[in-house]
Design an enzyme around this catalytic site. Structure first.
Site, PDB file in Angstrom:
ATOM      1  N   GLU A 127       0.845  -0.947  -0.091  1.00 47.11           N
ATOM      2  CA  GLU A 127      -0.003   0.057   0.313  1.00 47.11           C
ATOM      3  C   GLU A 127       0.946   1.370   0.162  1.00 47.11           C
ATOM      4  O   GLU A 127       1.296   1.134   1.323  1.00 47.11           O
ATOM      5  CB  GLU A 127      -1.031  -0.170   1.570  1.00 47.11           C
ATOM      6  CG  GLU A 127      -1.782   1.093   0.965  1.00 47.11           C
ATOM      7  CD  GLU A 127      -2.408   1.059   2.723  1.00 47.11           C
ATOM      8  OE1 GLU A 127      -3.267   2.538   2.808  1.00 47.11           O
ATOM      9  OE2 GLU A 127      -2.102   0.261   3.464  1.00 47.11           O
TER      10      GLU A 127
ATOM     11  N   SER B 175       7.091   0.574 -14.771  1.00 40.38           N
ATOM     12  CA  SER B 175       6.926   1.422 -15.670  1.00 40.38           C
ATOM     13  C   SER B 175       4.986   1.154 -16.379  1.00 40.38           C
ATOM     14  O   SER B 175       4.644   0.955 -15.970  1.00 40.38           O
ATOM     15  CB  SER B 175       7.497   1.440 -16.872  1.00 40.38           C
ATOM     16  OG  SER B 175       7.308   0.308 -17.687  1.00 40.38           O
ATOM     17  N   ASN B 176       5.010   2.464 -16.728  1.00 38.95           N
ATOM     18  CA  ASN B 176       3.507   3.084 -16.907  1.00 38.95           C
ATOM     19  C   ASN B 176       3.053   2.379 -17.926  1.00 38.95           C
ATOM     20  O   ASN B 176       2.464   1.412 -17.595  1.00 38.95           O
ATOM     21  CB  ASN B 176       3.653   4.432 -17.284  1.00 38.95           C
ATOM     22  CG  ASN B 176       3.784   5.621 -16.523  1.00 38.95           C
ATOM     23  OD1 ASN B 176       4.604   5.184 -15.328  1.00 38.95           O
ATOM     24  ND2 ASN B 176       2.978   7.085 -15.998  1.00 38.95           N
TER      25      ASN B 176
HETATM   26  C1  LIG Z   1      16.193   7.182 -11.489  1.00 34.98           C
HETATM   27  C2  LIG Z   1      16.659   5.608 -11.412  1.00 34.98           C
HETATM   28  C3  LIG Z   1      15.864   5.074 -10.308  1.00 34.98           C
HETATM   29  C4  LIG Z   1      16.461   3.521  -9.892  1.00 34.98           C
HETATM   30  N1  LIG Z   1      16.399   3.369  -8.847  1.00 34.98           N
HETATM   31  C5  LIG Z   1      16.311   1.759  -8.167  1.00 34.98           C
HETATM   32  C6  LIG Z   1      16.807   0.691  -7.344  1.00 34.98           C
HETATM   33  O1  LIG Z   1      16.642   1.760  -6.299  1.00 34.98           O
HETATM   34  N2  LIG Z   1      16.516  -0.796  -6.988  1.00 34.98           N
HETATM   35  C7  LIG Z   1      16.330  -0.864  -8.290  1.00 34.98           C
HETATM   36  O2  LIG Z   1      16.170  -2.598  -7.702  1.00 34.98           O
HETATM   37  N3  LIG Z   1      16.101  -1.068  -9.449  1.00 34.98           N
HETATM   38  C8  LIG Z   1      16.090   0.808 -10.154  1.00 34.98           C
HETATM   39  N4  LIG Z   1      15.529   1.468 -10.670  1.00 34.98           N
HETATM   40  C9  LIG Z   1      15.460   0.646 -12.017  1.00 34.98           C
HETATM   41  C10 LIG Z   1      14.090   0.585 -12.742  1.00 34.98           C
HETATM   42  O3  LIG Z   1      13.143  -0.446 -11.712  1.00 34.98           O
HETATM   43  C11 LIG Z   1      13.659  -0.305 -13.652  1.00 34.98           C
HETATM   44  O4  LIG Z   1      14.805   0.593 -14.611  1.00 34.98           O
HETATM   45  C12 LIG Z   1      12.679  -0.438 -14.092  1.00 34.98           C
HETATM   46  O5  LIG Z   1      11.729  -1.671 -13.984  1.00 34.98           O
HETATM   47  C13 LIG Z   1      12.220  -0.770 -15.966  1.00 34.98           C
HETATM   48  O6  LIG Z   1      13.364  -1.566 -16.284  1.00 34.98           O
HETATM   49  P1  LIG Z   1      14.420  -1.387 -17.046  1.00 34.98           P
HETATM   50  O7  LIG Z   1      15.036   0.344 -17.654  1.00 34.98           O
HETATM   51  O8  LIG Z   1      15.290  -2.521 -17.809  1.00 34.98           O
HETATM   52  O9  LIG Z   1      13.937  -1.023 -18.833  1.00 34.98           O
HETATM   53  P2  LIG Z   1      12.985  -2.152 -19.772  1.00 34.98           P
HETATM   54  O10 LIG Z   1      11.840  -3.307 -19.106  1.00 34.98           O
HETATM   55  O11 LIG Z   1      14.083  -2.771 -20.658  1.00 34.98           O
HETATM   56  O12 LIG Z   1      11.548  -1.350 -20.533  1.00 34.98           O
HETATM   57  C14 LIG Z   1      12.272  -0.422 -21.780  1.00 34.98           C
HETATM   58  C15 LIG Z   1      10.674   0.128 -22.084  1.00 34.98           C
HETATM   59  O13 LIG Z   1       9.842  -1.339 -22.483  1.00 34.98           O
HETATM   60  C16 LIG Z   1       9.012  -0.864 -22.430  1.00 34.98           C
HETATM   61  N5  LIG Z   1       8.246  -2.774 -21.977  1.00 34.98           N
HETATM   62  C17 LIG Z   1       9.143  -3.342 -21.567  1.00 34.98           C
HETATM   63  N6  LIG Z   1       8.302  -4.311 -21.002  1.00 34.98           N
HETATM   64  C18 LIG Z   1       7.219  -4.212 -21.148  1.00 34.98           C
HETATM   65  C19 LIG Z   1       6.195  -4.339 -22.449  1.00 34.98           C
HETATM   66  N7  LIG Z   1       5.906  -6.368 -20.954  1.00 34.98           N
HETATM   67  N8  LIG Z   1       4.631  -4.616 -22.827  1.00 34.98           N
HETATM   68  C20 LIG Z   1       5.163  -2.841 -22.830  1.00 34.98           C
HETATM   69  N9  LIG Z   1       6.460  -2.377 -22.550  1.00 34.98           N
HETATM   70  C21 LIG Z   1       7.247  -2.541 -22.043  1.00 34.98           C
HETATM   71  C22 LIG Z   1       9.016  -0.381 -20.995  1.00 34.98           C
HETATM   72  O14 LIG Z   1       8.005   0.617 -20.112  1.00 34.98           O
HETATM   73  C23 LIG Z   1      10.146   0.471 -20.921  1.00 34.98           C
HETATM   74  O15 LIG Z   1       9.404   1.899 -21.574  1.00 34.98           O
HETATM   75  C24 LIG Z   1      15.744   2.983 -10.924  1.00 34.98           C
HETATM   76  C25 LIG Z   1      15.888   3.575 -12.380  1.00 34.98           C
HETATM   77  C26 LIG Z   1      15.990   4.547 -12.095  1.00 34.98           C
HETATM   78  C27 LIG Z   1      15.675   5.308 -13.925  1.00 34.98           C
END
Ligand SMILES: Cc1cc2nc3c(=O)[nH]c(=O)nc-3n(C[C@H](O)[C@H](O)[C@H](O)COP(=O)(O)OP(=O)(O)OC[C@H]3O[C@@H](n4cnc5c(N)ncnc54)[C@H](O)[C@@H]3O)c2cc1C
Ligand SMILES: Cc1cc2nc3c(=O)[nH]c(=O)nc-3n(C[C@H](O)[C@H](O)[C@H](O)COP(=O)(O)OP(=O)(O)OC[C@H]3O[C@@H](n4cnc5c(N)ncnc54)[C@H](O)[C@@H]3O)c2cc1C
Lengths: 398, 380
Positions: free
Chosen positions: A244, A383-384
């Site tokens: 929550e 992500s959104n």
């Molecule tokens: C500033 C910042 C701080 C962060 N801090 C932490 C932290 O403290 N600890 C931690 O563990 N992580 C952290 N993260 C990581 C964050 O959780 C990941 O960036 C996030 O989960 C997205 O993963 P990715 O960056 O690998 O993008 P990807 O998963 O590779 O996604 C790339 C794009 O593809 C889209 N996408 C992926 N899968 C799908 C789907 N099935 N359907 C439609 N679209 C999709 C995504 O929405 C995105 O637009 C941080 C990230 C940022 C940017």
């Protein structure tokens, strides 16, 4: 049907306001409002003030030192904190790992880890994401191999927020490589000072050092640092992610930012008139204002449903999308308000104790950096796009 | 803070819900829509029997004494069924204005007749040159014997074609868009000097262009002082329209969701395609916003004047913006079927879009909001 707070709720709000008026250090609030750097000390100082008041752990049960507040009280508190420019409480300890320990941890773990979290004596970070496992978190590869009374952890975590300051990290690790994706994962607590851990800074596009890579090279972790059962870490992870979070809509932050934006737009001159009188700019302000009202009411409906005993489920995904898009929109308007002075990049001026000359209007120097930084809101925390997938599946049944 | 309906409100919701479910299937509505009257006189009598025509009026007239939330509940139910009957025109706009301004004798006569289903009214306020500005009134009324003589033109008068009597806004003083000098009158729709050109609107309702040429008119309330009461009635109208839109948007979303789960292309239900899933999610998000703002508006009628005005403007603007998105996407996700007159969702889409053309559109209300930007609203 009544959208107004009850007299008791208003009295509670007054109590919160008195607390913030008297206890929130003005210099910290001013940094928050102006988008200047907050140091680790600033955060710790504020969180200790909260703890002295007994208001640090909104979501913990009372017996562990939580507030015992209702959803509406939590909402009021978070709104007021944002309005006053209180720093956001760093979630990794108090709002992330602690609820997992409370729910799945042993008595010893609770006694060892919870009090220093409450008093902000120990700084936590979140080790979930890996280079190959972002949205698809269950694809993580960092492995933990059991050897006697400890695990040997090898692998890499990335985008670890504020890992450079952290004393501890909570990690998802693979303990059974042969099991199906979600099933061989465990939830481990790891002391950052353990030999074999290397933290490397990652610089974000706004020039900030906010995230890190964390490397594990045969790091020995005592077995008693496992939370919950071995190979059942996904349950903890899911619990944490769906935990929550009344503040997910960020209404308070958006309200405070919009108020500041209007102040700025009244000051900035364009063709001899305040920018706020520019028809296009004013139209966009009005658009943000009405969207913010819609978000606030939607948020209040969710809060009221929680108050009535409902469990906020996938509805919070709506709030995450709407809330982050709005916060990002406001940063876009700040950038436009700065005009040509959105261009100079002088990171040294982001420090509150910078006493040199500024370039352009005083609000302008941080707005572009903030605009780019806030792109993160629609990426992390699920992500959104992932939120839309969740709604499509859980609410729409697609 | 509490978003639950009271027991009375829930009963009202159930009454309207049952009526719409049982009495308003699509083919029945189509028959009424294409009839000469454009709606069902029998249905109107049912409204009367169920007490729906008395919702905003006091118990003295057999009413329910309802406010914003009660009208919201009724209008939302009507929106779900795309109800055709002149409820907004008769009860919400004209009836409440008579209720605010009329003498005891006028109210006794007119409100009782409304509640009993014997009197249908239309509000003739807006003018051809005035777009959405209700203060832009060129029609004039002059004293004549015991009453007044009214001259002017009124534009797109909702249900003006079949109304028995008209509530007309005309100037007895001032000019242009002056707020002072506006008066409200009752005019017999069939009187000498009233000519009506009735027509169907594209969303299946009826309206009329009405010309008054020395028509006999009876004053409501004090001469020249109608503006506050008029705006209060328009505010109720906005609440009702927001709620009607929300009800219609809900059905449009439900029907679209059902359609994409059922329609097969490329060997699967088209709802399996992520491109459509995300758009469906966005439709639902717009619906949630619309619902939130409708509740906000319905509960804000007693707020300080400027706060109320600001919230209503925002609500109607959101309805305009979100409604358009839901309507367009509902058609798009239905593919060719969305374009067909035989498809119910197309009718929902039309009503949702056309609601933006009543009592001020997105642009109009955003301008209102812009003029109220400095009004502080500590929402709850
Ligand atoms: C500033 C910042 C701080 C962060 N801090 C932490 C932290 O403290 N600890 C931690 O563990 N992580 C952290 N993260 C990581 C964050 O959780 C990941 O960036 C996030 O989960 C997205 O993963 P990715 O960056 O690998 O993008 P990807 O998963 O590779 O996604 C790339 C794009 O593809 C889209 N996408 C992926 N899968 C799908 C789907 N099935 N359907 C439609 N679209 C999709 C995504 O929405 C995105 O637009 C941080 C990230 C940022 C940017
Ligand atoms: C005014 C009008 C005139 C026409 N005239 C002619 C004509 O003269 N001759 C003729 O042969 N046809 C004609 N058509 C038919 C037209 O070509 C079809 O409507 C069109 O091909 C779409 O097919 P559908 O209506 O079955 O929609 P569907 O294929 O059922 O599509 C429904 C929705 O799903 C989406 N969708 C479908 N598949 C996917 C996918 N794989 N990924 C993502 N989204 C998807 C579509 O974009 C649409 O939004 C006409 C249609 C209209 C409306």
């Amino acid at each position: 049907m009544d959208i107004n707070f009850t007299p008791e709720e208003l009295a509670f709000r007054d109590e919160v306001r008195v607390f913030l008026d008297t206890k929130l250090p003005k210099e910290i609030a001013s940094k928050v409002k102006n988008g200047q750097h907050l140091s680790k000390d600033d955060s710790v100082r504020w969180q200790k003030i909260l703890n002295e008041q007994g208001w640090m752990a909104l979501h913990w049960p009372k017996e562990h030192g939580g507030t015992g507040w209702s959803p509406i009280q939590k909402h009021i508190f978070e709104e007021e904190c944002a309005e006053y420019g209180a720093p956001s409480v760093l979630p990794f300890g108090v709002n992330m790992v602690a609820p997992v320990i409370i729910k799945f941890g042993t008595e010893e773990q609770k006694q060892k880890y919870l009090p220093p979290i409450l008093n902000s004596d120990v700084w936590w970070c979140q080790g979930y994401s890996e280079p190959g496992a972002g949205s698809d978190l269950a694809g993580l590869k960092t492995k933990a191999v059991r050897e006697g009374d400890h695990y040997v952890v090898t692998g890499q975590k990335t985008w670890t927020t504020l890992g450079q300051h952290a004393d501890w990290i909570f990690c998802l690790v693979r303990t059974d490589p042969s099991a199906k994706k979600q099933e061989g994962i465990s939830f481990l607590l790891i002391d950052m000072k353990t030999p074999g851990i290397t933290v490397r800074p990652l610089i974000t596009l706004d020039g900030e050092h906010e995230v890190n890579e964390v490397f594990f090279d045969e790091v020995k972790v005592p077995v008693e640092n496992l939370v919950g059962e071995e190979n059942k870490g996904w349950t903890c992870a899911k619990y944490l992610l769906t935990f929550e979070r009344t503040g997910i809509a960020g209404v308070g932050q958006s309200k405070a930012a919009l108020k500041h934006l209007k102040e700025v737009a009244r000051k900035v001159q364009q063709n001899g008139k305040p920018l706020i009188e520019d028809p296009l700019f004013r139209n966009r302000l009005a658009d943000v204002e009405m969207e913010l009202m819609a978000l606030e009411m939607t948020n209040l409906r969710t809060v009221a449903a929680a108050q009535a005993g409902g469990v906020p489920g996938a509805e919070s995904s709506f709030l995450k999308i709407m809330g982050t898009e709005l916060r990002q929109e406001i940063t876009d308007l700040f950038r436009r308000a700065a005009g040509p002075y959105a261009q100079p990049f002088l990171p040294e001026t982001f420090d509150a104790d910078y006493d040199g000359e500024l370039v352009g209007p005083d609000f302008a120097n941080t707005v572009s950096a903030k605009y780019f930084n806030m792109r993160k809101l629609s990426i992390f925390g699920g992500s959104n796009e992932i939120q839309k997938n969740i709604i499509a599946k859980m609410i729409l049944g697609l | 803070m509490d978003f639950k309906l009271s027991d009375e409100q829930r009963m009202l919701e159930e009454t309207v819900g049952r009526l719409v479910r049982d009495g308003y299937p699509f083919d029945v509505r189509e028959k009424a829509r294409t009839s000469e009257l454009g709606y069902s006189a029998e249905m109107w009598q049912q409204f009367a029997e169920l007490g729906l025509l008395g919702v905003p009026f006091s118990e003295d007239f057999g009413g329910f004494n309802g406010g914003g939330p009660e009208l919201m509940v009724v209008a939302e139910g009507f929106g779900r069924g795309l109800v055709l009957e002149p409820y907004l025109a008769t009860v919400v706009l004209s009836g409440t204005l008579i209720n605010s301004l009329g003498s005891d004798a006028q109210k006794e006569k007119l409100i009782s007749a409304i509640v009993g289903g014997e009197l249908r009214l239309a509000l003739a306020a807006y003018e051809p040159e005035g777009r959405y500005d209700h203060t832009h009134v060129a029609a004039t009324a002059e004293k004549s014997g015991d009453g007044y003589s009214l001259t002017g033109k009124k534009a797109v008068v909702l249900h003006g074609d079949s109304a028995d009597q008209l509530v007309v806004i005309a100037r007895t003083g001032g000019n242009g868009t002056d707020r002072d000098g506006l008066s409200a009158f009752i005019v017999d729709a069939n009187a000498d000097g009233v000519s009506r050109r009735g027509y169907e609107t594209i969303d299946g309702l009826r309206a009329a262009e009405i010309t008054f040429n020395g028509a006999a008119a009876e004053l409501l309330g004090e001469e020249g002082k109608a503006i506050d009461a008029l705006e209060a009635s328009l505010a109720l109208g906005i609440v009702a329209l927001c709620a009607e839109a929300t009800g219609a948007m809900e059905v449009a979303c439900d029907q679209t969701l059902a359609y994409i789960k059922e329609r097969q292309q490329f060997g699967v239900a088209i709802g399996k395609f992520q491109a459509l899933q995300h758009r469906m999610v966005e439709m639902r998000m717009e619906l949630e916003k619309a619902r939130s703002m409708t509740i906000f508006a319905a509960c804000s009628l007693d707020a300080p004047a400027q706060v109320c005005a600001k919230r209503l403007a925002a609500a109607k603007a959101i309805i305009g913006k979100s409604g358009r998105k839901v309507a367009e996407e509902a058609i798009q996700l239905h593919g060719g079927m969305g374009m067909m007159e035989e498809t119910a969702v197309a009718h929902y889409a039309k009503r949702i879009v056309l609601i933006d053309h009543q009592l001020g559109d997105l642009g109009y209300h955003m301008q209102q909001l812009e003029s109220l930007l400095d009004v502080d609203d500590d929402a709850a």
